[in-house]
Design a protein around this motif. Sequence first.
Motif, PDB file in Angstrom:
ATOM      1  N   LEU A  22      -1.076-102.116 -32.006  1.00  0.00           N
ATOM      2  CA  LEU A  22       0.069-101.394 -31.441  1.00  0.00           C
ATOM      3  C   LEU A  22       0.772-102.219 -30.367  1.00  0.00           C
ATOM      4  O   LEU A  22       1.998-102.175 -30.254  1.00  0.00           O
ATOM      5  CB  LEU A  22      -0.392-100.052 -30.862  1.00  0.00           C
ATOM      6  CG  LEU A  22      -0.710 -98.969 -31.900  1.00  0.00           C
ATOM      7  CD1 LEU A  22      -1.319 -97.751 -31.226  1.00  0.00           C
ATOM      8  CD2 LEU A  22       0.544 -98.577 -32.663  1.00  0.00           C
ATOM      9  N   ARG A  23       0.011-102.969 -29.583  1.00  0.00           N
ATOM     10  CA  ARG A  23       0.642-103.817 -28.569  1.00  0.00           C
ATOM     11  C   ARG A  23       1.482-104.916 -29.224  1.00  0.00           C
ATOM     12  O   ARG A  23       2.581-105.231 -28.767  1.00  0.00           O
ATOM     13  CB  ARG A  23      -0.428-104.412 -27.639  1.00  0.00           C
ATOM     14  CG  ARG A  23      -1.038-103.396 -26.679  1.00  0.00           C
ATOM     15  CD  ARG A  23      -1.911-104.062 -25.629  1.00  0.00           C
ATOM     16  NE  ARG A  23      -3.127-104.630 -26.195  1.00  0.00           N
ATOM     17  CZ  ARG A  23      -4.261-103.961 -26.348  1.00  0.00           C
ATOM     18  NH1 ARG A  23      -4.331-102.677 -26.004  1.00  0.00           N
ATOM     19  NH2 ARG A  23      -5.336-104.548 -26.839  1.00  0.00           N
ATOM     20  N   HIS A  41       7.368 -93.487 -31.209  1.00  0.00           N
ATOM     21  CA  HIS A  41       6.396 -93.938 -30.210  1.00  0.00           C
ATOM     22  C   HIS A  41       5.009 -93.425 -30.583  1.00  0.00           C
ATOM     23  O   HIS A  41       4.870 -92.375 -31.210  1.00  0.00           O
ATOM     24  CB  HIS A  41       6.764 -93.429 -28.811  1.00  0.00           C
ATOM     25  CG  HIS A  41       8.155 -93.798 -28.380  1.00  0.00           C
ATOM     26  ND1 HIS A  41       8.498 -95.068 -27.976  1.00  0.00           N
ATOM     27  CD2 HIS A  41       9.290 -93.042 -28.322  1.00  0.00           C
ATOM     28  CE1 HIS A  41       9.794 -95.091 -27.675  1.00  0.00           C
ATOM     29  NE2 HIS A  41      10.292 -93.879 -27.878  1.00  0.00           N
ATOM     30  N   TYR A  42       3.999 -94.170 -30.179  1.00  0.00           N
ATOM     31  CA  TYR A  42       2.614 -93.763 -30.368  1.00  0.00           C
ATOM     32  C   TYR A  42       1.993 -93.514 -29.003  1.00  0.00           C
ATOM     33  O   TYR A  42       2.466 -94.044 -27.973  1.00  0.00           O
ATOM     34  CB  TYR A  42       1.846 -94.849 -31.126  1.00  0.00           C
ATOM     35  CG  TYR A  42       2.315 -95.001 -32.563  1.00  0.00           C
ATOM     36  CD1 TYR A  42       1.729 -94.267 -33.582  1.00  0.00           C
ATOM     37  CD2 TYR A  42       3.376 -95.854 -32.887  1.00  0.00           C
ATOM     38  CE1 TYR A  42       2.179 -94.373 -34.900  1.00  0.00           C
ATOM     39  CE2 TYR A  42       3.827 -95.972 -34.194  1.00  0.00           C
ATOM     40  CZ  TYR A  42       3.228 -95.229 -35.190  1.00  0.00           C
ATOM     41  OH  TYR A  42       3.685 -95.335 -36.491  1.00  0.00           O
ATOM     42  N   PRO A  43       0.933 -92.698 -28.929  1.00  0.00           N
ATOM     43  CA  PRO A  43       0.324 -92.370 -27.632  1.00  0.00           C
ATOM     44  C   PRO A  43      -0.052 -93.620 -26.841  1.00  0.00           C
ATOM     45  O   PRO A  43      -0.601 -94.580 -27.397  1.00  0.00           O
ATOM     46  CB  PRO A  43      -0.913 -91.547 -28.016  1.00  0.00           C
ATOM     47  CG  PRO A  43      -0.558 -90.951 -29.355  1.00  0.00           C
ATOM     48  CD  PRO A  43       0.280 -91.992 -30.041  1.00  0.00           C
ATOM     49  N   ASP A  86      -3.551 -98.586 -25.113  1.00  0.00           N
ATOM     50  CA  ASP A  86      -4.384 -99.132 -24.046  1.00  0.00           C
ATOM     51  C   ASP A  86      -5.820 -99.384 -24.481  1.00  0.00           C
ATOM     52  O   ASP A  86      -6.609 -99.964 -23.723  1.00  0.00           O
ATOM     53  CB  ASP A  86      -4.384 -98.179 -22.840  1.00  0.00           C
ATOM     54  CG  ASP A  86      -3.015 -98.107 -22.174  1.00  0.00           C
ATOM     55  OD1 ASP A  86      -2.217 -99.049 -22.376  1.00  0.00           O
ATOM     56  OD2 ASP A  86      -2.745 -97.111 -21.466  1.00  0.00           O
ATOM     57  N   GLU A  87      -6.153 -98.948 -25.699  1.00  0.00           N
ATOM     58  CA  GLU A  87      -7.521 -99.134 -26.172  1.00  0.00           C
ATOM     59  C   GLU A  87      -7.863-100.619 -26.322  1.00  0.00           C
ATOM     60  O   GLU A  87      -7.017-101.425 -26.720  1.00  0.00           O
ATOM     61  CB  GLU A  87      -7.710 -98.447 -27.540  1.00  0.00           C
ATOM     62  CG  GLU A  87      -7.682 -96.936 -27.503  1.00  0.00           C
ATOM     63  CD  GLU A  87      -7.858 -96.355 -28.890  1.00  0.00           C
ATOM     64  OE1 GLU A  87      -8.116 -97.134 -29.845  1.00  0.00           O
ATOM     65  OE2 GLU A  87      -7.734 -95.124 -29.034  1.00  0.00           O
TER      66      GLU A  87
END
Length: 432
Positions: free
Chosen positions: A346-347, A330-332, A337-338
Amino acid sequence: MPGESFRFIHASDFHLETPLGDLDHLPPQLQSAMATAPRDAAAAVFEAALAENIDFLVLSGDLLHPIAAGPHGMSLLLDGFEKLHAANTPVYWSAGIADDPKQWPEAVPLPPNVTLFPRDRAVAIPHQRAGRTVCSVIGRSSEGRNTLHVPGYQTETTDEFTVGVGHGIADANALAGARMDYWALGGPHNHTEIEGGAEAGAIAPGSPQGRSSDEPGPHGYVVVDVDAEHTARVRRVETDRFRYLNVAIDSDEIRSAGSLRNLLGQKIGSLANEHGGRHLLVSWEVILDNAEVLPSVGDPSELLRNLRRDHGQSNPAVWTTRLSVRPPHHYPKSWQDEDTILGDFLRASKKFAGARRVATSSGSGGESTSSSDSKDRLDLMPFTEEHAELSSTASSLLGDVPADQRESILAEATLMGVELLRGGKPSWGRKS
Protein backbone atom coordinates in the motif's frame (compact mmCIF):
# COMPACT_ATOMS: atom_id res chain seq x y z
CA MET A 1 -66.12 30.12 -24.47
CA PRO A 2 -65.82 26.43 -23.67
CA GLY A 3 -64.47 24.43 -26.55
CA GLU A 4 -64.63 20.73 -27.35
CA SER A 5 -62.70 17.92 -25.76
CA PHE A 6 -60.17 16.07 -27.92
CA ARG A 7 -57.31 13.62 -27.68
CA PHE A 8 -54.03 13.19 -29.50
CA ILE A 9 -50.88 11.10 -29.32
CA HIS A 10 -47.47 12.72 -29.26
CA ALA A 11 -44.41 10.65 -30.25
CA SER A 12 -40.94 11.35 -31.60
CA ASP A 13 -37.43 10.08 -32.32
CA PHE A 14 -38.23 6.65 -33.76
CA HIS A 15 -34.72 6.53 -35.29
CA LEU A 16 -35.62 3.48 -37.36
CA GLU A 17 -32.10 3.57 -38.83
CA THR A 18 -30.40 2.93 -35.47
CA PRO A 19 -30.07 -0.55 -33.88
CA LEU A 20 -29.64 -1.31 -30.21
CA GLY A 21 -26.11 -0.63 -28.95
CA ASP A 22 -23.81 -0.98 -25.93
CA LEU A 23 -23.55 -4.73 -26.47
CA ASP A 24 -20.21 -6.53 -26.62
CA HIS A 25 -22.00 -9.80 -27.30
CA LEU A 26 -25.36 -10.57 -28.88
CA PRO A 27 -27.09 -13.43 -27.07
CA PRO A 28 -28.30 -15.82 -29.80
CA GLN A 29 -31.75 -16.25 -28.28
CA LEU A 30 -32.34 -12.47 -28.29
CA GLN A 31 -30.83 -11.48 -31.63
CA SER A 32 -34.07 -11.58 -33.59
CA ALA A 33 -36.01 -9.58 -30.99
CA MET A 34 -33.17 -7.05 -30.72
CA ALA A 35 -33.12 -6.54 -34.47
CA THR A 36 -36.83 -5.73 -34.64
CA ALA A 37 -37.19 -3.87 -31.31
CA PRO A 38 -37.03 -0.30 -32.76
CA ARG A 39 -39.58 -1.19 -35.46
CA ASP A 40 -41.84 -2.96 -32.97
CA ALA A 41 -41.86 0.05 -30.67
CA ALA A 42 -42.62 2.46 -33.54
CA ALA A 43 -45.36 0.16 -34.81
CA ALA A 44 -46.91 0.22 -31.33
CA VAL A 45 -47.35 4.00 -31.69
CA PHE A 46 -49.34 3.57 -34.90
CA GLU A 47 -51.35 0.70 -33.41
CA ALA A 48 -52.30 2.90 -30.47
CA ALA A 49 -53.19 5.77 -32.80
CA LEU A 50 -55.68 3.45 -34.50
CA ALA A 51 -57.06 1.97 -31.28
CA GLU A 52 -57.16 4.99 -28.93
CA ASN A 53 -59.87 6.94 -30.76
CA ILE A 54 -57.58 9.95 -31.13
CA ASP A 55 -58.25 13.07 -33.16
CA PHE A 56 -54.72 13.32 -34.57
CA LEU A 57 -51.13 12.14 -34.22
CA VAL A 58 -48.22 14.53 -33.57
CA LEU A 59 -44.68 13.46 -34.54
CA SER A 60 -41.77 15.63 -33.41
CA GLY A 61 -38.96 14.57 -35.71
CA ASP A 62 -36.07 12.15 -36.18
CA LEU A 63 -38.37 9.33 -37.22
CA LEU A 64 -35.81 7.86 -39.60
CA HIS A 65 -33.03 8.71 -41.98
CA PRO A 66 -34.57 7.53 -45.28
CA ILE A 67 -31.31 6.29 -46.79
CA ALA A 68 -29.90 4.65 -43.65
CA ALA A 69 -33.24 3.08 -42.66
CA GLY A 70 -33.80 1.84 -46.20
CA PRO A 71 -37.02 0.52 -47.71
CA HIS A 72 -37.74 -1.59 -44.64
CA GLY A 73 -37.92 1.46 -42.36
CA MET A 74 -39.74 3.64 -44.85
CA SER A 75 -42.36 0.97 -45.49
CA LEU A 76 -43.22 0.82 -41.78
CA LEU A 77 -43.68 4.58 -41.66
CA LEU A 78 -45.73 4.76 -44.85
CA ASP A 79 -47.85 1.78 -43.86
CA GLY A 80 -48.70 3.50 -40.57
CA PHE A 81 -49.56 6.73 -42.38
CA GLU A 82 -51.78 4.88 -44.85
CA LYS A 83 -53.70 3.08 -42.12
CA LEU A 84 -54.31 6.36 -40.33
CA HIS A 85 -55.43 7.91 -43.62
CA ALA A 86 -57.98 5.12 -44.00
CA ALA A 87 -59.19 5.93 -40.48
CA ASN A 88 -59.44 9.69 -41.32
CA THR A 89 -56.77 10.51 -38.71
CA PRO A 90 -54.48 13.47 -39.53
CA VAL A 91 -50.75 13.33 -38.83
CA TYR A 92 -48.78 16.49 -38.05
CA TRP A 93 -45.06 15.91 -38.55
CA SER A 94 -42.28 18.32 -37.63
CA ALA A 95 -39.09 16.87 -39.12
CA GLY A 96 -35.85 16.86 -37.18
CA ILE A 97 -32.24 16.35 -38.24
CA ALA A 98 -32.26 12.69 -39.33
CA ASP A 99 -35.54 13.03 -41.24
CA ASP A 100 -34.71 16.33 -42.91
CA PRO A 101 -37.41 16.86 -45.58
CA LYS A 102 -34.68 17.32 -48.18
CA GLN A 103 -33.72 13.66 -47.60
CA TRP A 104 -37.20 12.36 -48.35
CA PRO A 105 -37.37 10.79 -51.85
CA GLU A 106 -39.49 12.81 -54.26
CA ALA A 107 -40.72 9.58 -55.83
CA VAL A 108 -42.38 8.59 -52.52
CA PRO A 109 -45.30 10.94 -51.87
CA LEU A 110 -46.84 11.16 -48.42
CA PRO A 111 -50.52 10.30 -47.96
CA PRO A 112 -52.84 13.34 -47.92
CA ASN A 113 -53.52 13.02 -44.20
CA VAL A 114 -49.86 13.78 -43.40
CA THR A 115 -48.75 17.39 -42.95
CA LEU A 116 -44.95 17.69 -43.04
CA PHE A 117 -44.17 21.17 -41.77
CA PRO A 118 -41.71 23.31 -43.74
CA ARG A 119 -38.26 24.26 -42.46
CA ASP A 120 -38.36 27.98 -43.26
CA ARG A 121 -41.47 29.08 -41.39
CA ALA A 122 -44.10 28.05 -38.85
CA VAL A 123 -47.47 27.03 -40.23
CA ALA A 124 -50.69 27.17 -38.20
CA ILE A 125 -53.32 24.56 -39.07
CA PRO A 126 -56.81 24.69 -37.56
CA HIS A 127 -57.71 21.13 -36.68
CA GLN A 128 -61.39 20.62 -37.35
CA ARG A 129 -63.93 18.02 -36.37
CA ALA A 130 -67.41 18.00 -37.90
CA GLY A 131 -66.70 21.41 -39.40
CA ARG A 132 -65.72 23.02 -36.10
CA THR A 133 -62.19 24.01 -35.10
CA VAL A 134 -61.21 22.25 -31.87
CA CYS A 135 -57.57 23.35 -31.68
CA SER A 136 -54.76 24.97 -33.61
CA VAL A 137 -51.56 23.04 -34.46
CA ILE A 138 -48.55 25.25 -35.13
CA GLY A 139 -45.47 23.50 -36.46
CA ARG A 140 -42.11 23.96 -38.11
CA SER A 141 -39.46 21.46 -39.13
CA SER A 142 -35.91 21.79 -37.86
CA GLU A 143 -33.23 23.66 -39.80
CA GLY A 144 -30.59 21.28 -38.47
CA ARG A 145 -30.32 22.59 -34.92
CA ASN A 146 -30.81 20.76 -31.62
CA THR A 147 -32.41 23.82 -30.05
CA LEU A 148 -35.84 25.18 -30.87
CA HIS A 149 -36.01 28.64 -32.43
CA VAL A 150 -39.06 29.79 -30.49
CA PRO A 151 -39.37 33.27 -32.11
CA GLY A 152 -40.02 31.48 -35.40
CA TYR A 153 -43.35 30.27 -34.01
CA GLN A 154 -44.96 33.69 -33.72
CA THR A 155 -48.46 33.53 -35.20
CA GLU A 156 -51.73 35.31 -34.68
CA THR A 157 -53.30 34.81 -31.25
CA THR A 158 -56.26 32.45 -31.17
CA ASP A 159 -58.84 31.40 -28.59
CA GLU A 160 -58.41 27.73 -29.46
CA PHE A 161 -56.14 25.37 -27.61
CA THR A 162 -52.75 25.63 -29.35
CA VAL A 163 -50.25 22.83 -29.87
CA GLY A 164 -46.73 23.86 -30.84
CA VAL A 165 -44.79 21.17 -32.70
CA GLY A 166 -41.04 21.26 -33.20
CA HIS A 167 -37.81 19.30 -32.98
CA GLY A 168 -35.44 20.64 -30.32
CA ILE A 169 -35.78 22.10 -26.86
CA ALA A 170 -35.46 25.52 -25.26
CA ASP A 171 -35.61 26.90 -21.74
CA ALA A 172 -38.94 27.38 -19.99
CA ASN A 173 -38.95 31.17 -20.28
CA ALA A 174 -38.48 31.10 -24.04
CA LEU A 175 -41.16 28.44 -24.51
CA ALA A 176 -43.63 30.25 -22.24
CA GLY A 177 -43.16 33.42 -24.28
CA ALA A 178 -44.72 31.79 -27.33
CA ARG A 179 -47.99 31.22 -25.41
CA MET A 180 -48.60 27.66 -26.55
CA ASP A 181 -50.95 25.54 -24.46
CA TYR A 182 -48.88 22.42 -25.17
CA TRP A 183 -45.40 22.12 -26.65
CA ALA A 184 -44.91 18.85 -28.55
CA LEU A 185 -41.11 18.65 -28.70
CA GLY A 186 -38.59 16.14 -30.01
CA GLY A 187 -34.85 15.63 -29.84
CA PRO A 188 -34.06 14.11 -26.41
CA HIS A 189 -34.11 10.33 -26.53
CA ASN A 190 -35.26 10.10 -22.90
CA HIS A 191 -38.63 11.45 -21.77
CA THR A 192 -38.14 15.13 -20.89
CA GLU A 193 -40.51 17.65 -19.35
CA ILE A 194 -39.74 21.38 -19.23
CA GLU A 195 -41.62 22.75 -16.24
CA GLY A 196 -43.21 26.11 -16.87
CA GLY A 197 -42.81 25.91 -20.65
CA ALA A 198 -46.55 25.77 -21.30
CA GLU A 199 -49.81 25.60 -19.36
CA ALA A 200 -50.55 22.00 -20.37
CA GLY A 201 -46.94 20.93 -20.62
CA ALA A 202 -43.77 21.16 -22.68
CA ILE A 203 -42.79 17.56 -23.32
CA ALA A 204 -40.33 15.58 -25.41
CA PRO A 205 -41.60 11.99 -25.11
CA GLY A 206 -38.26 10.44 -26.09
CA SER A 207 -37.69 7.44 -28.33
CA PRO A 208 -40.21 4.60 -28.20
CA GLN A 209 -37.22 2.26 -27.73
CA GLY A 210 -33.99 3.06 -25.87
CA ARG A 211 -30.76 2.31 -27.75
CA SER A 212 -27.97 2.33 -25.13
CA SER A 213 -27.08 2.67 -21.46
CA ASP A 214 -27.17 6.44 -22.04
CA GLU A 215 -30.93 6.03 -22.59
CA PRO A 216 -31.99 4.02 -19.52
CA GLY A 217 -35.45 3.46 -18.13
CA PRO A 218 -38.93 3.43 -19.70
CA HIS A 219 -39.50 4.60 -23.28
CA GLY A 220 -42.69 5.26 -25.19
CA TYR A 221 -45.07 8.06 -26.17
CA VAL A 222 -47.67 10.26 -24.49
CA VAL A 223 -51.44 10.56 -24.84
CA VAL A 224 -52.85 14.06 -24.28
CA ASP A 225 -56.52 14.46 -23.32
CA VAL A 226 -57.89 18.02 -23.43
CA ASP A 227 -61.34 18.76 -22.01
CA ALA A 228 -63.81 21.49 -23.01
CA GLU A 229 -62.22 23.88 -20.48
CA HIS A 230 -58.79 23.45 -22.09
CA THR A 231 -57.52 21.45 -19.13
CA ALA A 232 -55.08 18.80 -20.32
CA ARG A 233 -54.11 15.45 -18.86
CA VAL A 234 -50.90 13.81 -20.12
CA ARG A 235 -50.42 10.06 -19.80
CA ARG A 236 -47.23 8.17 -20.57
CA VAL A 237 -47.41 4.84 -22.39
CA GLU A 238 -44.44 2.46 -22.53
CA THR A 239 -43.55 0.67 -25.76
CA ASP A 240 -39.94 -0.50 -25.29
CA ARG A 241 -39.27 -4.22 -25.82
CA PHE A 242 -35.80 -3.96 -24.31
CA ARG A 243 -34.99 -1.68 -21.40
CA TYR A 244 -31.54 -0.45 -20.47
CA LEU A 245 -30.85 -0.05 -16.75
CA ASN A 246 -27.79 1.31 -14.93
CA VAL A 247 -27.53 -0.05 -11.39
CA ALA A 248 -24.97 0.99 -8.76
CA ILE A 249 -24.04 -1.26 -5.81
CA ASP A 250 -22.05 -0.23 -2.74
CA SER A 251 -19.97 -2.11 -0.16
CA ASP A 252 -22.63 -2.15 2.55
CA GLU A 253 -25.17 -3.78 0.21
CA ILE A 254 -22.69 -6.54 -0.62
CA ARG A 255 -21.96 -7.19 3.06
CA SER A 256 -25.69 -7.36 3.91
CA ALA A 257 -26.32 -9.90 1.12
CA GLY A 258 -23.32 -12.05 2.07
CA SER A 259 -21.66 -11.85 -1.33
CA LEU A 260 -21.81 -9.86 -4.55
CA ARG A 261 -23.21 -12.85 -6.43
CA ASN A 262 -26.07 -13.22 -3.92
CA LEU A 263 -26.82 -9.49 -4.10
CA LEU A 264 -26.90 -9.47 -7.91
CA GLY A 265 -29.27 -12.44 -7.93
CA GLN A 266 -31.61 -10.63 -5.53
CA LYS A 267 -31.54 -7.43 -7.52
CA ILE A 268 -32.13 -9.22 -10.81
CA GLY A 269 -35.25 -10.84 -9.35
CA SER A 270 -36.54 -7.44 -8.16
CA LEU A 271 -35.80 -5.75 -11.49
CA ALA A 272 -37.52 -8.52 -13.46
CA ASN A 273 -40.67 -8.06 -11.35
CA GLU A 274 -40.55 -4.26 -11.53
CA HIS A 275 -40.13 -4.14 -15.32
CA GLY A 276 -42.05 -7.33 -16.09
CA GLY A 277 -42.82 -8.39 -19.62
CA ARG A 278 -39.74 -6.99 -21.33
CA HIS A 279 -36.08 -7.90 -21.68
CA LEU A 280 -33.64 -5.98 -19.47
CA LEU A 281 -30.12 -4.93 -20.48
CA VAL A 282 -28.36 -4.12 -17.23
CA SER A 283 -25.07 -2.34 -16.60
CA TRP A 284 -23.75 -2.93 -13.07
CA GLU A 285 -21.29 -0.64 -11.30
CA VAL A 286 -19.86 -1.99 -8.06
CA ILE A 287 -18.63 0.94 -5.96
CA LEU A 288 -16.29 -0.19 -3.19
CA ASP A 289 -16.72 3.00 -1.19
CA ASN A 290 -15.92 1.63 2.26
CA ALA A 291 -12.42 0.18 2.47
CA GLU A 292 -12.78 -0.42 6.22
CA VAL A 293 -15.20 -3.26 5.46
CA LEU A 294 -13.91 -4.11 1.99
CA PRO A 295 -15.90 -7.06 0.61
CA SER A 296 -14.35 -9.51 -1.80
CA VAL A 297 -16.14 -9.31 -5.13
CA GLY A 298 -14.24 -12.06 -6.90
CA ASP A 299 -13.33 -12.08 -10.58
CA PRO A 300 -15.78 -9.83 -12.51
CA SER A 301 -15.15 -11.74 -15.76
CA GLU A 302 -16.23 -15.02 -14.21
CA LEU A 303 -19.18 -13.38 -12.48
CA LEU A 304 -20.27 -11.81 -15.77
CA ARG A 305 -20.29 -15.21 -17.47
CA ASN A 306 -22.34 -16.68 -14.64
CA LEU A 307 -24.88 -13.85 -14.72
CA ARG A 308 -25.37 -14.21 -18.45
CA ARG A 309 -25.71 -17.98 -18.15
CA ASP A 310 -28.10 -17.94 -15.18
CA HIS A 311 -30.31 -14.96 -16.05
CA GLY A 312 -29.75 -14.16 -19.72
CA GLN A 313 -31.42 -17.27 -21.13
CA SER A 314 -34.92 -16.78 -19.69
CA ASN A 315 -37.86 -15.15 -21.42
CA PRO A 316 -37.97 -12.29 -20.71
CA ALA A 317 -34.22 -12.19 -20.14
CA VAL A 318 -32.12 -10.09 -17.81
CA TRP A 319 -28.89 -9.68 -19.75
CA THR A 320 -25.83 -8.12 -18.12
CA THR A 321 -24.18 -5.82 -20.63
CA ARG A 322 -21.24 -4.95 -18.38
CA LEU A 323 -19.98 -5.34 -14.85
CA SER A 324 -17.45 -2.80 -13.59
CA VAL A 325 -15.75 -2.45 -10.22
CA ARG A 326 -14.73 0.93 -8.87
CA PRO A 327 -11.91 0.51 -6.30
CA PRO A 328 -11.74 2.59 -3.10
CA HIS A 329 -10.00 5.95 -3.26
CA HIS A 330 -8.28 5.35 0.07
CA TYR A 331 -7.41 2.39 2.28
CA PRO A 332 -7.27 2.44 6.11
CA LYS A 333 -4.15 4.14 7.45
CA SER A 334 -3.69 1.25 9.88
CA TRP A 335 -3.18 -1.09 6.92
CA GLN A 336 -0.59 1.22 5.39
CA ASP A 337 1.28 1.46 8.71
CA GLU A 338 1.57 -2.30 9.10
CA ASP A 339 5.06 -3.80 9.03
CA THR A 340 3.80 -6.44 6.60
CA ILE A 341 3.83 -7.15 2.89
CA LEU A 342 0.37 -5.54 2.72
CA GLY A 343 1.72 -2.39 4.33
CA ASP A 344 4.71 -2.31 1.99
CA PHE A 345 2.39 -2.81 -0.99
CA LEU A 346 0.00 0.00 0.00
CA ARG A 347 2.87 2.39 0.69
CA ALA A 348 4.33 1.66 -2.74
CA SER A 349 0.96 2.13 -4.38
CA LYS A 350 0.44 5.44 -2.59
CA LYS A 351 3.88 6.58 -3.67
CA PHE A 352 3.21 5.85 -7.34
CA ALA A 353 -0.26 7.40 -7.15
CA GLY A 354 1.22 10.58 -5.67
CA ALA A 355 3.90 10.72 -8.35
CA ARG A 356 1.21 10.25 -11.01
CA ARG A 357 -0.82 13.18 -9.66
CA VAL A 358 2.29 15.41 -9.50
CA ALA A 359 3.25 14.50 -13.07
CA THR A 360 -0.28 15.18 -14.32
CA SER A 361 -0.43 18.51 -12.53
CA SER A 362 2.95 19.59 -13.88
CA GLY A 363 2.12 18.48 -17.40
CA SER A 364 -1.21 20.33 -17.47
CA GLY A 365 0.54 23.61 -16.82
CA GLY A 366 2.93 23.15 -19.67
CA GLU A 367 5.94 22.65 -17.35
CA SER A 368 8.37 19.76 -17.65
CA THR A 369 8.29 17.16 -14.87
CA SER A 370 11.38 17.13 -12.70
CA SER A 371 13.71 14.15 -12.56
CA SER A 372 12.75 13.47 -8.94
CA ASP A 373 9.14 13.09 -10.06
CA SER A 374 10.08 11.02 -13.09
CA LYS A 375 11.95 8.37 -11.10
CA ASP A 376 8.78 7.53 -9.18
CA ARG A 377 6.64 7.06 -12.25
CA LEU A 378 5.10 3.65 -12.74
CA ASP A 379 6.98 1.94 -15.57
CA LEU A 380 5.77 -1.52 -16.61
CA MET A 381 8.18 -2.01 -19.52
CA PRO A 382 10.93 -3.76 -17.49
CA PHE A 383 8.38 -6.36 -16.39
CA THR A 384 7.50 -7.17 -19.99
CA GLU A 385 11.16 -7.90 -20.71
CA GLU A 386 11.06 -10.78 -18.20
CA HIS A 387 8.54 -12.63 -20.38
CA ALA A 388 10.09 -13.60 -23.69
CA GLU A 389 6.84 -15.17 -24.89
CA LEU A 390 5.12 -11.76 -25.08
CA SER A 391 4.83 -10.32 -28.55
CA SER A 392 6.21 -6.88 -29.28
CA THR A 393 2.64 -5.58 -29.60
CA ALA A 394 1.62 -6.97 -26.19
CA SER A 395 4.79 -5.58 -24.60
CA SER A 396 4.10 -2.17 -26.10
CA LEU A 397 0.51 -2.16 -24.82
CA LEU A 398 1.59 -3.17 -21.33
CA GLY A 399 4.55 -0.85 -21.16
CA ASP A 400 3.00 2.24 -22.73
CA VAL A 401 -0.24 2.71 -20.80
CA PRO A 402 -2.27 5.71 -22.07
CA ALA A 403 -2.00 8.67 -19.71
CA ASP A 404 -5.75 8.90 -19.15
CA GLN A 405 -5.88 5.26 -17.99
CA ARG A 406 -2.87 5.08 -15.69
CA GLU A 407 -4.63 6.23 -12.54
CA SER A 408 -7.54 3.80 -12.94
CA ILE A 409 -5.20 0.90 -13.79
CA LEU A 410 -3.11 1.60 -10.69
CA ALA A 411 -6.28 1.72 -8.56
CA GLU A 412 -7.41 -1.65 -9.93
CA ALA A 413 -3.98 -3.20 -9.46
CA THR A 414 -3.98 -1.94 -5.86
CA LEU A 415 -7.39 -3.49 -5.21
CA MET A 416 -6.26 -6.81 -6.69
CA GLY A 417 -3.13 -6.80 -4.53
CA VAL A 418 -5.06 -5.89 -1.37
CA GLU A 419 -7.54 -8.72 -1.89
CA LEU A 420 -4.78 -11.25 -2.53
CA LEU A 421 -2.68 -10.13 0.44
CA ARG A 422 -5.73 -10.16 2.73
CA GLY A 423 -6.57 -13.72 1.68
CA GLY A 424 -9.49 -12.92 -0.64
CA LYS A 425 -10.15 -13.59 -4.31
CA PRO A 426 -8.93 -10.87 -6.65
CA SER A 427 -11.43 -8.59 -8.36
CA TRP A 428 -9.35 -7.62 -11.35
CA GLY A 429 -10.71 -6.19 -14.59
CA ARG A 430 -12.00 -2.69 -15.08
CA LYS A 431 -15.00 -3.59 -17.18
CA SER A 432 -16.37 -6.86 -18.41
